[in-house]
Design a protein around this motif. Structure first.
Motif, PDB file in Angstrom:
ATOM      1  N   ARG A  75       0.838  -1.200   0.000  1.00  0.00           N
ATOM      2  CA  ARG A  75       0.000   0.000   0.000  1.00  0.00           C
ATOM      3  C   ARG A  75       0.874   1.252   0.000  1.00  0.00           C
ATOM      4  O   ARG A  75       0.639   2.202  -0.761  1.00  0.00           O
ATOM      5  N   ARG A  76       1.916   1.257   0.829  1.00  0.00           N
ATOM      6  CA  ARG A  76       2.808   2.418   0.903  1.00  0.00           C
ATOM      7  C   ARG A  76       3.571   2.618  -0.409  1.00  0.00           C
ATOM      8  O   ARG A  76       3.778   3.751  -0.855  1.00  0.00           O
ATOM      9  N   VAL A  77       4.007   1.503  -1.007  1.00  0.00           N
ATOM     10  CA  VAL A  77       4.708   1.607  -2.297  1.00  0.00           C
ATOM     11  C   VAL A  77       3.768   2.208  -3.338  1.00  0.00           C
ATOM     12  O   VAL A  77       4.178   3.069  -4.141  1.00  0.00           O
ATOM     13  N   ASN A  78       2.505   1.799  -3.332  1.00  0.00           N
ATOM     14  CA  ASN A  78       1.521   2.361  -4.276  1.00  0.00           C
ATOM     15  C   ASN A  78       1.325   3.856  -4.013  1.00  0.00           C
ATOM     16  O   ASN A  78       1.225   4.657  -4.957  1.00  0.00           O
ATOM     17  N   GLU A  79       1.253   4.240  -2.719  1.00  0.00           N
ATOM     18  CA  GLU A  79       1.125   5.665  -2.381  1.00  0.00           C
ATOM     19  C   GLU A  79       2.346   6.436  -2.862  1.00  0.00           C
ATOM     20  O   GLU A  79       2.215   7.550  -3.413  1.00  0.00           O
ATOM     21  N   LEU A  80       3.544   5.868  -2.643  1.00  0.00           N
ATOM     22  CA  LEU A  80       4.764   6.531  -3.108  1.00  0.00           C
ATOM     23  C   LEU A  80       4.774   6.634  -4.633  1.00  0.00           C
ATOM     24  O   LEU A  80       5.233   7.650  -5.192  1.00  0.00           O
ATOM     25  N   SER A  81       4.278   5.610  -5.289  1.00  0.00           N
ATOM     26  CA  SER A  81       4.213   5.640  -6.754  1.00  0.00           C
ATOM     27  C   SER A  81       3.287   6.757  -7.226  1.00  0.00           C
ATOM     28  O   SER A  81       3.612   7.498  -8.169  1.00  0.00           O
ATOM     29  N   GLU A  82       2.132   6.893  -6.561  1.00  0.00           N
ATOM     30  CA  GLU A  82       1.195   7.972  -6.895  1.00  0.00           C
ATOM     31  C   GLU A  82       1.842   9.331  -6.618  1.00  0.00           C
ATOM     32  O   GLU A  82       1.740  10.258  -7.437  1.00  0.00           O
ATOM     33  N   ALA A  83       2.509   9.466  -5.472  1.00  0.00           N
ATOM     34  CA  ALA A  83       3.169  10.730  -5.142  1.00  0.00           C
ATOM     35  C   ALA A  83       4.268  11.033  -6.141  1.00  0.00           C
ATOM     36  O   ALA A  83       4.455  12.192  -6.559  1.00  0.00           O
ATOM     37  N   SER A  84       4.973   9.979  -6.549  1.00  0.00           N
ATOM     38  CA  SER A  84       6.047  10.146  -7.532  1.00  0.00           C
ATOM     39  C   SER A  84       5.474  10.633  -8.860  1.00  0.00           C
ATOM     40  O   SER A  84       6.059  11.504  -9.523  1.00  0.00           O
ATOM     41  N   LYS A  85       4.318  10.092  -9.254  1.00  0.00           N
ATOM     42  CA  LYS A  85       3.674  10.543 -10.496  1.00  0.00           C
ATOM     43  C   LYS A  85       3.287  12.021 -10.373  1.00  0.00           C
ATOM     44  O   LYS A  85       3.476  12.809 -11.314  1.00  0.00           O
ATOM     45  N   LYS A  86       2.738  12.397  -9.210  1.00  0.00           N
ATOM     46  CA  LYS A  86       2.342  13.793  -8.995  1.00  0.00           C
ATOM     47  C   LYS A  86       3.568  14.700  -9.041  1.00  0.00           C
ATOM     48  O   LYS A  86       3.534  15.789  -9.636  1.00  0.00           O
ATOM     49  N   ILE A  87       4.665  14.237  -8.400  1.00  0.00           N
ATOM     50  CA  ILE A  87       5.898  15.025  -8.427  1.00  0.00           C
ATOM     51  C   ILE A  87       6.397  15.143  -9.869  1.00  0.00           C
ATOM     52  O   ILE A  87       6.829  16.233 -10.313  1.00  0.00           O
ATOM     53  N   GLY A  88       6.301  14.051 -10.622  1.00  0.00           N
ATOM     54  CA  GLY A  88       6.692  14.079 -12.042  1.00  0.00           C
ATOM     55  C   GLY A  88       5.842  15.066 -12.829  1.00  0.00           C
ATOM     56  O   GLY A  88       6.361  15.810 -13.679  1.00  0.00           O
ATOM     57  N   ASP A  89       4.527  15.104 -12.535  1.00  0.00           N
ATOM     58  CA  ASP A  89       3.637  16.057 -13.208  1.00  0.00           C
ATOM     59  C   ASP A  89       4.035  17.486 -12.861  1.00  0.00           C
ATOM     60  O   ASP A  89       4.061  18.377 -13.736  1.00  0.00           O
ATOM     61  N   VAL A  90       4.360  17.754 -11.583  1.00  0.00           N
ATOM     62  CA  VAL A  90       4.779  19.101 -11.157  1.00  0.00           C
ATOM     63  C   VAL A  90       6.082  19.476 -11.855  1.00  0.00           C
ATOM     64  O   VAL A  90       6.261  20.606 -12.333  1.00  0.00           O
ATOM     65  N   VAL A  91       7.044  18.501 -11.924  1.00  0.00           N
ATOM     66  CA  VAL A  91       8.326  18.758 -12.589  1.00  0.00           C
ATOM     67  C   VAL A  91       8.076  19.084 -14.067  1.00  0.00           C
ATOM     68  O   VAL A  91       8.684  20.022 -14.626  1.00  0.00           O
ATOM     69  N   ASP A  92       7.154  18.327 -14.715  1.00  0.00           N
ATOM     70  CA  ASP A  92       6.822  18.605 -16.115  1.00  0.00           C
ATOM     71  C   ASP A  92       6.231  20.013 -16.263  1.00  0.00           C
ATOM     72  O   ASP A  92       6.565  20.756 -17.203  1.00  0.00           O
ATOM     73  N   LEU A  93       5.345  20.360 -15.318  1.00  0.00           N
ATOM     74  CA  LEU A  93       4.728  21.682 -15.351  1.00  0.00           C
ATOM     75  C   LEU A  93       5.787  22.771 -15.189  1.00  0.00           C
ATOM     76  O   LEU A  93       5.807  23.773 -15.933  1.00  0.00           O
ATOM     77  N   ILE A  94       6.702  22.570 -14.232  1.00  0.00           N
ATOM     78  CA  ILE A  94       7.775  23.549 -14.013  1.00  0.00           C
ATOM     79  C   ILE A  94       8.653  23.638 -15.251  1.00  0.00           C
ATOM     80  O   ILE A  94       9.052  24.741 -15.678  1.00  0.00           O
ATOM     81  N   SER A  95       8.948  22.470 -15.851  1.00  0.00           N
ATOM     82  CA  SER A  95       9.775  22.455 -17.067  1.00  0.00           C
ATOM     83  C   SER A  95       9.074  23.209 -18.192  1.00  0.00           C
ATOM     84  O   SER A  95       9.715  23.977 -18.940  1.00  0.00           O
ATOM     85  N   THR A  96       7.788  22.991 -18.313  1.00  0.00           N
ATOM     86  CA  THR A  96       7.015  23.688 -19.355  1.00  0.00           C
ATOM     87  C   THR A  96       7.025  25.197 -19.096  1.00  0.00           C
ATOM     88  O   THR A  96       7.240  26.008 -20.011  1.00  0.00           O
ATOM     89  N   ILE A  97       6.817  25.590 -17.834  1.00  0.00           N
ATOM     90  CA  ILE A  97       6.820  27.014 -17.473  1.00  0.00           C
ATOM     91  C   ILE A  97       8.211  27.599 -17.722  1.00  0.00           C
ATOM     92  O   ILE A  97       8.361  28.714 -18.258  1.00  0.00           O
ATOM     93  N   ALA A  98       9.260  26.855 -17.352  1.00  0.00           N
ATOM     94  CA  ALA A  98      10.633  27.326 -17.553  1.00  0.00           C
ATOM     95  C   ALA A  98      10.905  27.507 -19.039  1.00  0.00           C
ATOM     96  O   ALA A  98      11.543  28.491 -19.466  1.00  0.00           O
ATOM     97  N   ALA A  99      10.432  26.565 -19.848  1.00  0.00           N
ATOM     98  CA  ALA A  99      10.645  26.656 -21.302  1.00  0.00           C
ATOM     99  C   ALA A  99       9.925  27.881 -21.855  1.00  0.00           C
ATOM    100  O   ALA A  99      10.469  28.630 -22.677  1.00  0.00           O
ATOM    101  N   GLN A 100       8.709  28.096 -21.387  1.00  0.00           N
ATOM    102  CA  GLN A 100       7.946  29.258 -21.847  1.00  0.00           C
ATOM    103  C   GLN A 100       8.616  30.549 -21.369  1.00  0.00           C
ATOM    104  O   GLN A 100       8.681  31.552 -22.095  1.00  0.00           O
ATOM    105  N   THR A 101       9.131  30.489 -20.127  1.00  0.00           N
ATOM    106  CA  THR A 101       9.819  31.676 -19.598  1.00  0.00           C
ATOM    107  C   THR A 101      11.052  31.964 -20.439  1.00  0.00           C
ATOM    108  O   THR A 101      11.350  33.129 -20.764  1.00  0.00           O
ATOM    109  N   ASN A 102      11.767  30.945 -20.789  1.00  0.00           N
ATOM    110  CA  ASN A 102      12.958  31.103 -21.630  1.00  0.00           C
ATOM    111  C   ASN A 102      12.574  31.680 -22.990  1.00  0.00           C
ATOM    112  O   ASN A 102      13.272  32.567 -23.529  1.00  0.00           O
ATOM    113  N   LEU A 103      11.461  31.181 -23.536  1.00  0.00           N
ATOM    114  CA  LEU A 103      11.001  31.705 -24.826  1.00  0.00           C
ATOM    115  C   LEU A 103      10.614  33.189 -24.681  1.00  0.00           C
ATOM    116  O   LEU A 103      10.925  34.024 -25.553  1.00  0.00           O
ATOM    117  N   LEU A 104       9.920  33.474 -23.595  1.00  0.00           N
ATOM    118  CA  LEU A 104       9.522  34.865 -23.373  1.00  0.00           C
ATOM    119  C   LEU A 104      10.757  35.758 -23.173  1.00  0.00           C
ATOM    120  O   LEU A 104      10.808  36.890 -23.679  1.00  0.00           O
TER     121      LEU A 104
END
Length: 173
Positions: A130-159
Motif C-alpha cells: 500500500r505504501r509503495v503504491n502511495e509513493l508511486s502515486e506521489a512520484s507521479k504527482k511530483i513528475g507532473d509538477v516537474v513537467d509543469l515547471i519544465s514547461t513554465i521554464a521553457a515558456q519563460t525562456n522563450l519569453l
C-alpha cells in the motif's frame, strides 16, 4: 524293558527285581517305573509284598500330584512373568504415547505460532505494498509538477528570448 518281559512271562519276582534295579539307576524319580514295580509286586500274591506295592503306588500318585502342582506353579510363574512383561510393555507404550501426545501438542503450538507470524508477515507485506503504491502515486504527482515547471521554464525562456529580441530590435530602431 526287562521287567516287562519277566512280568509277561509270569515271573513277578524277577520283574520286581528288574524294576527295583531300574528305579535305583534312575535315582528313584521315575513314576512310571514305580507303577510298573507296583504291578509286579501285586502279582506276587504275597500280602506283605502287596502292601509294599500299595505303598509304592501311593507314593507314585503323590509324586505325580506334586509334579503336577509344580508344573502348575511353574506355569503360573511363567504366566505371571509374561503378564509382568506385558504390563511393562503396556507401560512403555503408554509412556511413549504420552511423550508423543506432548510432542504433538508442542508441534501444534509451534504451527499456531508460525501461522500467527505468517499472518503478521502478510499484513506487513500488504501495508508495504500500500505504501509503495502511495509513493508511486506521489512520484507521479511530483513528475507532473516537474513537467509543469519544465514547461513554465521553457515558456519563460522563450519569453525572455523574445524580450531580448524585441529589445535588440528596439535598440536598432
Amino acid at each position: 524293558m526287562l521287567g516287562r518281559t519277566y512280568l509277561v512271562s509270569g515271573n513277578a519276582v524277577k520283574a520286581t527285581a528288574a524294576y527295583q534295579k531300574a528305579i535305583d539307576l534312575t535315582g528313584g524319580t521315575d513314576a512310571a517305573l514305580k507303577l510298573d514295580l507296583a504291578e509286579a509286586l501285586i502279582l506276587t500274591q504275597d500280602p506283605a509284598v502287596q502292601e509294599q506295592a500299595k505303598q509304592i503306588v501311593s507314593d507314585a500318585v503323590k509324586e505325580a500330584a506334586a509334579l503336577k502342582t509344580k508344573a502348575q506353579q511353574e506355569g503360573q510363574k511363567a504366566a505371571a512373568a509374561a503378564a509382568e512383561e506385558a504390563s511393562a510393555n503396556v507401560q512403555s507404550v503408554a509412556s511413549a504415547s504420552e511423550e508423543m501426545a506432548s510432542s504433538v501438542s508442542e508441534i501444534s503450538r509451534q504451527v499456531q505460532e508460525s501461522s500467527r507470524i505468517a499472518g503478521e508477515a502478510v499484513s506487513q507485506a500488504d501495508e508495504t505494498n500500500r505504501r509503495v503504491n502511495e509513493l508511486s502515486e506521489a512520484s507521479k504527482k511530483i513528475g507532473d509538477v516537474v513537467d509543469l515547471i519544465s514547461t513554465i521554464a521553457a515558456q519563460t525562456n522563450l519569453l525572455a528570448l523574445n524580450a531580448t529580441i524585441e529589445a535588440a530590435r528596439a535598440g536598432d530602431a
